[in-house]
Write a protein that holds these residues in place. Structure first.
Motif, PDB file in Angstrom:
ATOM      1  N   ASN A  69     -19.842  11.481  36.568  1.00  0.00           N
ATOM      2  CA  ASN A  69     -18.662  11.832  37.359  1.00  0.00           C
ATOM      3  C   ASN A  69     -18.585  11.024  38.657  1.00  0.00           C
ATOM      4  OD1 ASN A  69     -17.804  13.830  35.496  1.00  0.00           O
ATOM      5  ND2 ASN A  69     -19.252  15.288  36.384  1.00  0.00           N
ATOM      6  N   GLY A  70     -18.975   9.764  38.575  1.00  0.00           N
ATOM      7  CA  GLY A  70     -18.892   8.873  39.721  1.00  0.00           C
ATOM      8  C   GLY A  70     -20.014   8.991  40.719  1.00  0.00           C
ATOM      9  N   VAL A  71     -20.965   9.898  40.466  1.00  0.00           N
ATOM     10  CA  VAL A  71     -22.040  10.167  41.422  1.00  0.00           C
ATOM     11  C   VAL A  71     -23.363   9.606  40.900  1.00  0.00           C
ATOM     12  CG1 VAL A  71     -23.315  11.970  42.648  1.00  0.00           C
ATOM     13  CG2 VAL A  71     -20.873  12.270  42.148  1.00  0.00           C
ATOM     14  N   PRO A  72     -24.131   8.882  41.738  1.00  0.00           N
ATOM     15  CA  PRO A  72     -25.448   8.406  41.331  1.00  0.00           C
ATOM     16  C   PRO A  72     -26.467   9.541  41.417  1.00  0.00           C
ATOM     17  CG  PRO A  72     -25.016   7.685  43.578  1.00  0.00           C
ATOM     18  CD  PRO A  72     -23.787   8.421  43.110  1.00  0.00           C
ATOM     19  N   LEU A  73     -26.858  10.080  40.267  1.00  0.00           N
ATOM     20  CA  LEU A  73     -27.708  11.269  40.238  1.00  0.00           C
ATOM     21  C   LEU A  73     -29.197  10.953  40.148  1.00  0.00           C
ATOM     22  CD1 LEU A  73     -25.670  13.630  37.885  1.00  0.00           C
ATOM     23  CD2 LEU A  73     -25.683  13.531  40.388  1.00  0.00           C
ATOM     24  N   ALA A  74     -29.538   9.760  39.685  1.00  0.00           N
ATOM     25  CA  ALA A  74     -30.951   9.394  39.570  1.00  0.00           C
ATOM     26  C   ALA A  74     -31.063   7.882  39.696  1.00  0.00           C
ATOM     27  CB  ALA A  74     -31.537   9.847  38.234  1.00  0.00           C
ATOM     28  N   GLY A  75     -32.157   7.425  40.282  1.00  0.00           N
ATOM     29  CA  GLY A  75     -32.306   5.985  40.419  1.00  0.00           C
ATOM     30  C   GLY A  75     -33.712   5.566  40.774  1.00  0.00           C
ATOM     31  N   ILE A  76     -33.988   4.292  40.510  1.00  0.00           N
ATOM     32  CA  ILE A  76     -35.238   3.674  40.923  1.00  0.00           C
ATOM     33  C   ILE A  76     -34.928   2.314  41.522  1.00  0.00           C
ATOM     34  CG2 ILE A  76     -35.676   2.644  38.635  1.00  0.00           C
ATOM     35  CD1 ILE A  76     -38.699   3.016  39.239  1.00  0.00           C
ATOM     36  N   VAL A  77     -35.614   2.014  42.608  1.00  0.00           N
ATOM     37  CA  VAL A  77     -35.600   0.693  43.233  1.00  0.00           C
ATOM     38  C   VAL A  77     -37.056   0.248  43.307  1.00  0.00           C
ATOM     39  CG1 VAL A  77     -35.102  -0.619  45.324  1.00  0.00           C
ATOM     40  CG2 VAL A  77     -33.543   1.204  44.598  1.00  0.00           C
ATOM     41  N   TYR A  78     -37.380  -0.829  42.614  1.00  0.00           N
ATOM     42  CA  TYR A  78     -38.763  -1.300  42.537  1.00  0.00           C
ATOM     43  C   TYR A  78     -38.838  -2.713  43.103  1.00  0.00           C
ATOM     44  CZ  TYR A  78     -43.096  -3.049  40.322  1.00  0.00           C
ATOM     45  OH  TYR A  78     -44.323  -3.638  40.074  1.00  0.00           O
ATOM     46  N   ALA A  79     -39.693  -2.897  44.087  1.00  0.00           N
ATOM     47  CA  ALA A  79     -39.932  -4.209  44.694  1.00  0.00           C
ATOM     48  C   ALA A  79     -41.292  -4.706  44.209  1.00  0.00           C
ATOM     49  CB  ALA A  79     -39.896  -4.105  46.213  1.00  0.00           C
ATOM     50  N   PRO A  80     -41.335  -5.446  43.105  1.00  0.00           N
ATOM     51  CA  PRO A  80     -42.629  -5.786  42.502  1.00  0.00           C
ATOM     52  C   PRO A  80     -43.510  -6.671  43.363  1.00  0.00           C
ATOM     53  CG  PRO A  80     -40.832  -6.949  41.397  1.00  0.00           C
ATOM     54  CD  PRO A  80     -40.205  -5.933  42.302  1.00  0.00           C
ATOM     55  N   ALA A  81     -42.920  -7.540  44.173  1.00  0.00           N
ATOM     56  CA  ALA A  81     -43.729  -8.413  45.021  1.00  0.00           C
ATOM     57  C   ALA A  81     -44.311  -7.668  46.213  1.00  0.00           C
ATOM     58  CB  ALA A  81     -42.883  -9.592  45.504  1.00  0.00           C
ATOM     59  N   LEU A  82     -43.755  -6.510  46.534  1.00  0.00           N
ATOM     60  CA  LEU A  82     -44.260  -5.702  47.647  1.00  0.00           C
ATOM     61  C   LEU A  82     -45.132  -4.548  47.165  1.00  0.00           C
ATOM     62  CD1 LEU A  82     -41.009  -5.503  49.814  1.00  0.00           C
ATOM     63  CD2 LEU A  82     -42.965  -7.040  50.112  1.00  0.00           C
ATOM     64  N   GLY A  83     -45.141  -4.285  45.869  1.00  0.00           N
ATOM     65  CA  GLY A  83     -45.971  -3.224  45.321  1.00  0.00           C
ATOM     66  C   GLY A  83     -45.495  -1.820  45.662  1.00  0.00           C
ATOM     67  N   VAL A  84     -44.178  -1.656  45.830  1.00  0.00           N
ATOM     68  CA  VAL A  84     -43.638  -0.328  46.125  1.00  0.00           C
ATOM     69  C   VAL A  84     -42.391  -0.083  45.278  1.00  0.00           C
ATOM     70  CG1 VAL A  84     -44.532  -0.183  48.475  1.00  0.00           C
ATOM     71  CG2 VAL A  84     -42.260  -1.162  48.065  1.00  0.00           C
ATOM     72  N   ALA A  85     -42.148   1.182  44.987  1.00  0.00           N
ATOM     73  CA  ALA A  85     -40.925   1.597  44.312  1.00  0.00           C
ATOM     74  C   ALA A  85     -40.446   2.885  44.954  1.00  0.00           C
ATOM     75  CB  ALA A  85     -41.162   1.800  42.818  1.00  0.00           C
ATOM     76  N   PHE A  86     -39.171   3.146  44.803  1.00  0.00           N
ATOM     77  CA  PHE A  86     -38.568   4.362  45.346  1.00  0.00           C
ATOM     78  C   PHE A  86     -37.758   5.008  44.235  1.00  0.00           C
ATOM     79  CE2 PHE A  86     -39.283   1.423  48.753  1.00  0.00           C
ATOM     80  CZ  PHE A  86     -39.736   2.191  49.814  1.00  0.00           C
ATOM     81  N   VAL A  87     -37.941   6.317  44.054  1.00  0.00           N
ATOM     82  CA  VAL A  87     -37.213   7.035  43.018  1.00  0.00           C
ATOM     83  C   VAL A  87     -36.564   8.268  43.622  1.00  0.00           C
ATOM     84  CG1 VAL A  87     -38.693   6.228  41.140  1.00  0.00           C
ATOM     85  CG2 VAL A  87     -39.251   8.365  42.310  1.00  0.00           C
ATOM     86  N   GLY A  88     -35.435   8.678  43.040  1.00  0.00           N
ATOM     87  CA  GLY A  88     -34.767   9.871  43.528  1.00  0.00           C
ATOM     88  C   GLY A  88     -33.991  10.557  42.425  1.00  0.00           C
ATOM     89  N   GLU A  89     -34.006  11.887  42.454  1.00  0.00           N
ATOM     90  CA  GLU A  89     -33.293  12.687  41.459  1.00  0.00           C
ATOM     91  C   GLU A  89     -33.289  14.133  41.922  1.00  0.00           C
ATOM     92  OE1 GLU A  89     -33.386  13.009  36.608  1.00  0.00           O
ATOM     93  OE2 GLU A  89     -35.299  13.183  37.665  1.00  0.00           O
ATOM     94  N   SER A  90     -32.166  14.814  41.761  1.00  0.00           N
ATOM     95  CA  SER A  90     -32.064  16.265  41.994  1.00  0.00           C
ATOM     96  C   SER A  90     -32.593  16.692  43.361  1.00  0.00           C
ATOM     97  CB  SER A  90     -32.813  17.023  40.890  1.00  0.00           C
ATOM     98  OG  SER A  90     -32.297  16.696  39.625  1.00  0.00           O
TER      99      SER A  90
END
Length: 262
Positions: free
Chosen positions: A106-127
């Motif tokens: 419904n046009g809303v980003p409900l879950a996601g991942i952003v992964y920076a492989p060269a920095l060794g970090v990722a960010f995830v979000g949901e609910s």
């Protein structure tokens, strides 16, 4: 769903780093943006994971769209994929490039991942819950920590695009008395807001939905918001827009700002 996102992003990140270290040629797409073998290889990996685990959910992926493959998403949930956000950073051997995967309903980003492989970090979000993942050299998650936006401090820190700053951005910073501004590439700007290390990210130059959806999902899960200039939440899969271009927007890390839609 996030487990699929993590597996897909980590595998794609492994391939991207392999190409990053070896080097590769750079091509230019019809819209004058750069593209590399890493973009294509990472997208193939991500699409394989999503089609296996969610065969009925269409995927809008940057390189597929560039090749003319655009599934019908009208009235349906869908995925947005940018296999290598920050290709310019990748080409210039900077480490701020990311893998972005988001789920839209419904046009809303409900879950996601952003992964920076060269920095060794990722960010995830949901609910309503967001995490920062610390990823080891073997491309597995070593540690997870909960993250959230911070209360707006007296001296606010803004984030701006390293490659796409504009006079409108400078005007916004002056108007809102922003005391500091840091330039950084890719969707990591959303993630710095989400983990409470910055306060606002104004964007007044062209972006695409796959550039922003995953980071926006993480930010919203951490308590922040992304608003268009008329004060409405930034939407995705906009009816009648086959190009997936975002309007100008402002992302806020402050819970107060999210409530006020300021």
């Amino acid at each position: 769903m996030l487990s699929t996102f993590e597996n897909a992003a980590l595998e794609a990140g492994r391939k991207i780093i392999e190409i990053f270290r070896a080097g590769c040629a750079v091509s230019t797409k019809a819209d004058a943006t750069p593209v590399t073998l890493a973009d294509h290889e990472a997208e193939i990996i991500i699409l394989a994971h999503l089609s296996r685990d969610f065969p009925d959910i269409p995927v809008i992926a940057e390189e597929s769209v560039a090749a003319g493959h655009v599934p019908d998403i009208a009235g349906r949930p869908f995925f947005l994929v940018d296999p290598l956000d920050g290709t310019r950073e990748f080409v210039d051997k900077r480490k701020e490039f990311t893998v972005n995967i988001a789920y839209i309903e419904n046009g809303v980003p409900l879950a996601g991942i952003v992964y920076a492989p060269a920095l060794g970090v990722a960010f995830v979000g949901e609910s309503g819950s967001a995490e920062k993942l610390h990823v080891g050299d073997d491309f597995t998650v070593d540690r997870r920590e909960k993250i959230a936006v911070r209360d707006e401090p007296e001296h606010r820190l803004a984030l701006a695009s390293r490659c796409h700053n504009s006079p409108a951005t400078d005007s916004f910073l002056k108007k809102h008395a922003i005391s500091e501004c840091t330039n950084i590439g890719s969707s990591l700007k959303f993630c710095l807001l989400a983990e409470g290390k910055a306060d606002v990210y104004p964007r007044f130059t062209r972006t695409m939905e796959w550039d922003t959806a995953a980071g926006d999902a993480v930010l919203r899960a951490a308590g922040g918001t992304t608003l268009t200039l008329d004060g409405e939440p930034l939407g995705y899969g906009k009816p009648g827009d086959p190009d997936f271009v975002n309007p100008d927007f402002i992302s806020w890390g402050s819970r107060k700002r999210a409530l006020q839609r300021a």
